[in-house]
Design an enzyme around this catalytic site. Structure first.
Site, PDB file in Angstrom:
ATOM      1  N   THR A 176      -0.065  -1.850 -26.470  1.00 28.62           N
ATOM      2  CA  THR A 176      -1.147  -1.437 -25.584  1.00 28.62           C
ATOM      3  C   THR A 176      -1.442   0.058 -25.668  1.00 28.62           C
ATOM      4  O   THR A 176      -0.545   0.873 -25.862  1.00 28.62           O
ATOM      5  CB  THR A 176      -0.829  -1.831 -24.125  1.00 28.62           C
ATOM      6  OG1 THR A 176      -1.934  -1.499 -23.293  1.00 28.62           O
ATOM      7  CG2 THR A 176       0.420  -1.120 -23.621  1.00 28.62           C
TER       8      THR A 176
ATOM      9  N   ASP B 131     -20.406  -7.293 -20.526  1.00 28.39           N
ATOM     10  CA  ASP B 131     -19.503  -8.364 -20.070  1.00 28.39           C
ATOM     11  C   ASP B 131     -20.296  -9.458 -19.353  1.00 28.39           C
ATOM     12  O   ASP B 131     -20.091 -10.655 -19.602  1.00 28.39           O
ATOM     13  CB  ASP B 131     -18.450  -7.821 -19.086  1.00 28.39           C
ATOM     14  CG  ASP B 131     -17.490  -6.808 -19.687  1.00 28.39           C
ATOM     15  OD1 ASP B 131     -16.391  -7.218 -20.061  1.00 28.39           O
ATOM     16  OD2 ASP B 131     -17.841  -5.624 -19.778  1.00 28.39           O
TER      17      ASP B 131
ATOM     18  N   GLY C 205      -7.377  -3.988 -26.657  1.00 27.24           N
ATOM     19  CA  GLY C 205      -7.874  -5.314 -26.986  1.00 27.24           C
ATOM     20  C   GLY C 205      -6.857  -6.225 -27.656  1.00 27.24           C
ATOM     21  O   GLY C 205      -6.310  -5.891 -28.700  1.00 27.24           O
TER      22      GLY C 205
ATOM     23  N   LYS D 127      -5.726  -6.553 -31.754  1.00 27.94           N
ATOM     24  CA  LYS D 127      -4.332  -6.471 -32.215  1.00 27.94           C
ATOM     25  C   LYS D 127      -3.980  -7.649 -33.136  1.00 27.94           C
ATOM     26  O   LYS D 127      -3.259  -7.485 -34.124  1.00 27.94           O
ATOM     27  CB  LYS D 127      -3.382  -6.408 -31.020  1.00 27.94           C
ATOM     28  CG  LYS D 127      -3.536  -5.121 -30.203  1.00 27.94           C
ATOM     29  CD  LYS D 127      -2.524  -5.089 -29.072  1.00 27.94           C
ATOM     30  CE  LYS D 127      -2.771  -3.944 -28.115  1.00 27.94           C
ATOM     31  NZ  LYS D 127      -3.910  -4.165 -27.213  1.00 27.94           N
TER      32      LYS D 127
ATOM     33  N   THR E 132     -12.959  -3.740 -22.860  1.00 29.32           N
ATOM     34  CA  THR E 132     -14.082  -3.138 -22.129  1.00 29.32           C
ATOM     35  C   THR E 132     -13.884  -1.634 -21.941  1.00 29.32           C
ATOM     36  O   THR E 132     -14.814  -0.844 -22.103  1.00 29.32           O
ATOM     37  CB  THR E 132     -14.256  -3.812 -20.747  1.00 29.32           C
ATOM     38  OG1 THR E 132     -14.522  -5.204 -20.939  1.00 29.32           O
ATOM     39  CG2 THR E 132     -15.395  -3.197 -19.972  1.00 29.32           C
TER      40      THR E 132
ATOM     41  N   HIS F 293      -2.137   0.377 -20.963  1.00 27.87           N
ATOM     42  CA  HIS F 293      -1.408  -0.366 -19.921  1.00 27.87           C
ATOM     43  C   HIS F 293       0.104  -0.326 -20.166  1.00 27.87           C
ATOM     44  O   HIS F 293       0.802  -1.308 -19.949  1.00 27.87           O
ATOM     45  CB  HIS F 293      -1.869  -1.832 -19.874  1.00 27.87           C
ATOM     46  CG  HIS F 293      -3.304  -1.997 -19.501  1.00 27.87           C
ATOM     47  ND1 HIS F 293      -4.318  -2.026 -20.436  1.00 27.87           N
ATOM     48  CD2 HIS F 293      -3.906  -2.115 -18.299  1.00 27.87           C
ATOM     49  CE1 HIS F 293      -5.476  -2.182 -19.823  1.00 27.87           C
ATOM     50  NE2 HIS F 293      -5.250  -2.233 -18.521  1.00 27.87           N
TER      51      HIS F 293
ATOM     52  N   GLU G 185     -13.683 -14.913 -18.137  1.00 25.76           N
ATOM     53  CA  GLU G 185     -12.978 -13.824 -17.446  1.00 25.76           C
ATOM     54  C   GLU G 185     -13.713 -13.346 -16.203  1.00 25.76           C
ATOM     55  O   GLU G 185     -13.105 -13.100 -15.165  1.00 25.76           O
ATOM     56  CB  GLU G 185     -12.784 -12.628 -18.385  1.00 25.76           C
ATOM     57  CG  GLU G 185     -12.174 -11.443 -17.662  1.00 25.76           C
ATOM     58  CD  GLU G 185     -11.902 -10.241 -18.536  1.00 25.76           C
ATOM     59  OE1 GLU G 185     -11.250  -9.315 -18.034  1.00 25.76           O
ATOM     60  OE2 GLU G 185     -12.319 -10.229 -19.699  1.00 25.76           O
TER      61      GLU G 185
ATOM     62  N   LEU H 259     -15.945  -9.706 -23.386  1.00 28.41           N
ATOM     63  CA  LEU H 259     -15.794  -8.383 -23.988  1.00 28.41           C
ATOM     64  C   LEU H 259     -14.342  -7.962 -23.829  1.00 28.41           C
ATOM     65  O   LEU H 259     -13.939  -7.496 -22.767  1.00 28.41           O
ATOM     66  CB  LEU H 259     -16.739  -7.375 -23.323  1.00 28.41           C
ATOM     67  CG  LEU H 259     -16.897  -6.023 -24.013  1.00 28.41           C
ATOM     68  CD1 LEU H 259     -17.518  -6.184 -25.397  1.00 28.41           C
ATOM     69  CD2 LEU H 259     -17.762  -5.097 -23.176  1.00 28.41           C
ATOM     70  N   ASP H 260     -13.550  -8.167 -24.864  1.00 27.15           N
ATOM     71  CA  ASP H 260     -12.142  -7.788 -24.851  1.00 27.15           C
ATOM     72  C   ASP H 260     -12.066  -6.340 -25.337  1.00 27.15           C
ATOM     73  O   ASP H 260     -12.521  -6.015 -26.431  1.00 27.15           O
ATOM     74  CB  ASP H 260     -11.361  -8.718 -25.791  1.00 27.15           C
ATOM     75  CG  ASP H 260      -9.871  -8.438 -25.778  1.00 27.15           C
ATOM     76  OD1 ASP H 260      -9.333  -8.144 -24.693  1.00 27.15           O
ATOM     77  OD2 ASP H 260      -9.245  -8.515 -26.848  1.00 27.15           O
TER      78      ASP H 260
END
Length: 309
Positions: free
Chosen positions: A196, A51, A221, A225, A122, A199, A74, A119-120
């Site tokens: 998700t 990242d 990520g 998606k 992580t 989450h 980010e 880095l989507d």
């Protein structure tokens, strides 16, 4: 295209080269075995060396080539000198050859905002779910996502591909098209919802259930998606919660819109990518390749009341 390419085309061509370099950095850090993991706000909100290095690489490279653009990344990193080997000054010749959509041809650097997620996915990266991982570079003008670049560093990693041949880069621009993948749709009107992996909560599950899906895919990520939507693996991305930020959605939205799809909040309202907006997508994310209205109409009233824009 002959002559001098438009600023936005030079920016996309540069972002493509930067995303390719970023993918190589992400692979290299993984191969080293030294991920350098730190928790930001908790165990589901991680940052790794990848990242940090990728954000330094992309942001420093953008600043050097396009000093007047606004860049929002980010990671909250300390000001420090960036090593020369992280700077990417190349550009994609293929992109430079394409004609810029007329409405963007006169845009100036200072009118553009670039949203960077180095880095989507992580958490998935640290757990070895490598196909979930993407690098996202989104370009916005007037609050709208107008171009996006997504690198998948580990595309085809299950095939045991050599590292040098691994990964791919997708990009798109509404009015021009999307490239680097083959557009496909979910067959026979099937409703397959992607949501998700780590989450979830009651709002998320209630909304997914209300869509009456034939199948539900839970992956990490936001970039991943949206790729599922454009490659026919899912028909809707449903995330009725806080969690995603503008750097998660800007690049994927531009690519989705370039192929006729739609990304909104759960109320059906467009997201705004101005430099001064709040970073959180506080009213959730709803994205589809087709039939957006069907999915938007199924969102429970209780969810709409709970998620304020």
């Amino acid at each position: 295209m002959s002559g001098n390419p438009a600023v936005v085309m030079r920016l996309v061509a540069s972002a493509y080269a930067m995303a390719e370099k970023a993918g190589a950095i992400v692979r290299r850090v993984l191969q080293s075995g030294e991920l350098g993991i730190v928790e930001k706000t908790g165990a589901n909100d991680l940052q790794t060396l990848a990242d940090r290095l990728v954000q330094q690489s992309i942001c420093a490279s953008l600043s050097k080539s396009f000093p007047k653009i606004t860049i929002i990344g980010e990671e909250d990193l300390p000001e420090e000198a960036v090593k020369e080997d992280l700077i990417e000054s190349g550009q994609s010749e293929d992109i430079l050859q394409k004609s810029c959509p007329a409405e963007y041809s006169a845009l100036k650097e200072e009118e553009l905002v670039v949203w960077v997620d180095p880095l989507d996915g992580t958490k998935e990266y640290t757990e070895g779910l490598l196909d979930h991982v993407t690098v996202l570079i989104g370009i916005a003008y007037g609050g709208k996502a107008i171009a996006g670049v997504i690198n998948q560093p580990f595309f085809n990693y299950q095939l045991g591909t050599e590292s040098a041949d691994m990964g791919r880069t997708l990009w798109g621009m509404p009015g021009l098209g999307a490239f680097g993948f083959e557009l496909q749709e979910v067959p026979d009107g099937r409703r397959i919802v992607t949501t998700t992996r780590s989450h979830s909560n009651k709002l998320v599950t209630d909304t997914v259930d209300a869509m009456e899906p034939h199948d539900v895919i839970r992956v990490g990520g936001a970039g991943n998606k949206i790729i599922q939507l454009v490659e026919g693996k899912a028909s809707a991305y449903v995330f009725a919660s806080l969690g995603t930020k503008k750097w998660d959605t800007c690049a994927p939205e531009a690519i989705l819109h370039a192929v006729g799809g739609k990304l909104t909040d759960m109320h059906g309202s467009a997201l705004c990518y101005d430099a001064n907006v709040k970073h959180m997508n506080s009213a959730g994310v709803l994205a589809t390749l087709r039939n957006h209205q069907y999915y938007a109409s199924r969102v429970p009233k209780s969810v709409l009341l709970a998620l304020k824009p």
